[in-house]
Design a protein around this motif. Structure first.
Motif, short mmCIF file in Angstrom:
data_model
loop_
_atom_site.label_atom_id
_atom_site.label_comp_id
_atom_site.label_asym_id
_atom_site.label_seq_id
_atom_site.Cartn_x
_atom_site.Cartn_y
_atom_site.Cartn_z
N SER A 1 0.83 -1.20 0.00
CA SER A 1 0.00 0.00 0.00
C SER A 1 0.87 1.25 0.00
CB SER A 1 -0.91 -0.01 1.24
OG SER A 1 -1.60 1.22 1.36
N ALA B 1 -6.65 1.09 1.46
CA ALA B 1 -5.94 0.03 2.17
C ALA B 1 -6.91 -1.03 2.67
CB ALA B 1 -5.15 0.63 3.34
N ILE C 1 -1.40 -6.87 4.14
CA ILE C 1 -1.14 -5.60 3.47
C ILE C 1 0.04 -4.91 4.15
CG2 ILE C 1 -2.10 -3.42 2.65
CD1 ILE C 1 -3.67 -5.94 1.73
N LEU D 1 1.97 -1.40 4.61
CA LEU D 1 1.84 0.04 4.50
C LEU D 1 3.24 0.65 4.43
CD1 LEU D 1 -0.79 0.23 7.34
CD2 LEU D 1 -1.30 0.60 4.91
N HIS E 1 2.09 7.41 2.22
CA HIS E 1 1.45 7.40 3.53
C HIS E 1 2.18 8.36 4.49
CE1 HIS E 1 -1.63 4.30 3.54
NE2 HIS E 1 -0.86 3.55 2.79
N SER F 1 -5.17 3.18 8.50
CA SER F 1 -5.25 2.03 7.61
C SER F 1 -5.12 0.71 8.35
CB SER F 1 -4.16 2.11 6.54
OG SER F 1 -4.35 3.23 5.69
N ILE G 1 -7.66 -2.43 7.79
CA ILE G 1 -7.17 -3.73 7.33
C ILE G 1 -7.52 -4.81 8.35
CG2 ILE G 1 -5.09 -5.07 6.83
CD1 ILE G 1 -3.87 -2.33 5.87
N ALA H 1 -1.90 -6.31 9.18
CA ALA H 1 -1.25 -5.13 8.62
C ALA H 1 0.22 -5.15 9.00
CB ALA H 1 -1.91 -3.86 9.15
N ASP I 1 -0.56 -1.32 -4.71
CA ASP I 1 -1.94 -0.87 -4.98
C ASP I 1 -2.07 -0.32 -6.40
OD1 ASP I 1 -0.39 1.35 -4.32
OD2 ASP I 1 -1.58 1.87 -2.56
#
Length: 256
Positions: A20, A28, A39, A41, A48, A56, A60, A67, A238
């Motif tokens: 992400s 997200a 996912i 981040l 971000h 997020s 998630i 996450a 993404d």
């Protein structure tokens, strides 16, 4: 309930995650509804910021996925905060010395293993299976510290990094590794000269009982890394997912 990511990663079946980069908690969370198992981040190169990343994590987790968060270089304070916010794992980039690996591990683990301060407010709200006491006892094993190997210097001390009790695995960045390997001559994640190095890192991590993880730039690379034994593989960002999905839908619509 939080997935026990370390137990899942003991399986030989690869764990594919999405990456992400866009600072949208809604996007997200939408990634959490795809077949990807987790996912990541990105706070290093993605767009971000702290607010979007921490929001997020909640989205998630609501989708039942773990996450993970990549912190900026040297931001171990954010490593601890990411865990407090409910992250299952933190990826630390550019770990090029044993001292840097030790500092990262210390931020990730509670005493006596490390120096993490206690305050998992959002983590406890997201995981109702834990009480304050049970979270404290389980966190060192359930939240994972992944040190990035992406330079010659890191490759040279890979065994020492893997030997640290507070490091749960290594995450390879093939693009930066190619830059380091060619002394800045080119960036090529598929550089032939680094392929034996990637295989060796996976073998060393598995032999040490640690997690080998890697960033794949294509589905073909993801398959190749899985064959090498990598357990956690970032298979698409993404933006890649949006582009590929849009092309597939329009291609099908125009064909029909």
């Amino acid at each position: 309930m939080r997935m026990d990511l370390f137990e899942r990663l003991k399986s030989e079946e690869p764990f594919f995650v999405a990456w992400s980069t866009h600072p949208s908690p809604l996007l997200a969370a939408a990634l959490g509804r795809t077949p990807f198992e987790g996912i990541v981040l990105d706070l290093q190169h993605g767009m971000h910021d702290e607010a979007s990343a921490f929001a997020s994590i909640a989205g998630i987790s609501t989708e039942g996925k773990p996450a993970l968060l990549r912190i900026p270089v040297g931001r171990n304070d954010l490593a601890s905060r990411a865990l407090d916010a409910g992250c299952s794992a933190v990826i630390a980039p550019m770990i090029n010395s044993l001292a840097e690996a030790e500092a990262f591990a210390a931020a990730m683990k509670y005493p006596p293993l490390g120096e993490r301060s206690f305050g998992p407010s959002q983590a406890l709200r997201l995981d109702h299976a834990h009480t304050v006491g049970s979270y404290f006892k389980a966190a060192n094993s359930e939240t994972l510290a992944l040190a990035m190997i992406e330079t010659r210097a890191a490759v040279e001390i890979c065994d020492d990094i893997l030997a640290l009790d507070g490091i749960d695995g290594v995450f390879v960045g093939p693009a930066d590794l190619s830059i380091s390997w060619t002394e800045g001559a080119k960036v090529d994640p598929d550089l032939p000269a680094t392929q034996p190095v990637l295989a060796d890192i996976a073998d060393k991590a598995l032999a040490a009982g640690k997690i080998p993880a890697i960033y794949a730039t294509s589905p073909e690379a993801a398959v190749r890394y899985a064959d090498l034994g990598y357990r956690l593989i970032s298979a698409a960002s993404d933006e890649q997912i949006l582009r590929t999905g849009a092309a597939a839908i329009l291609g099908r619509a125009r064909l029909d």
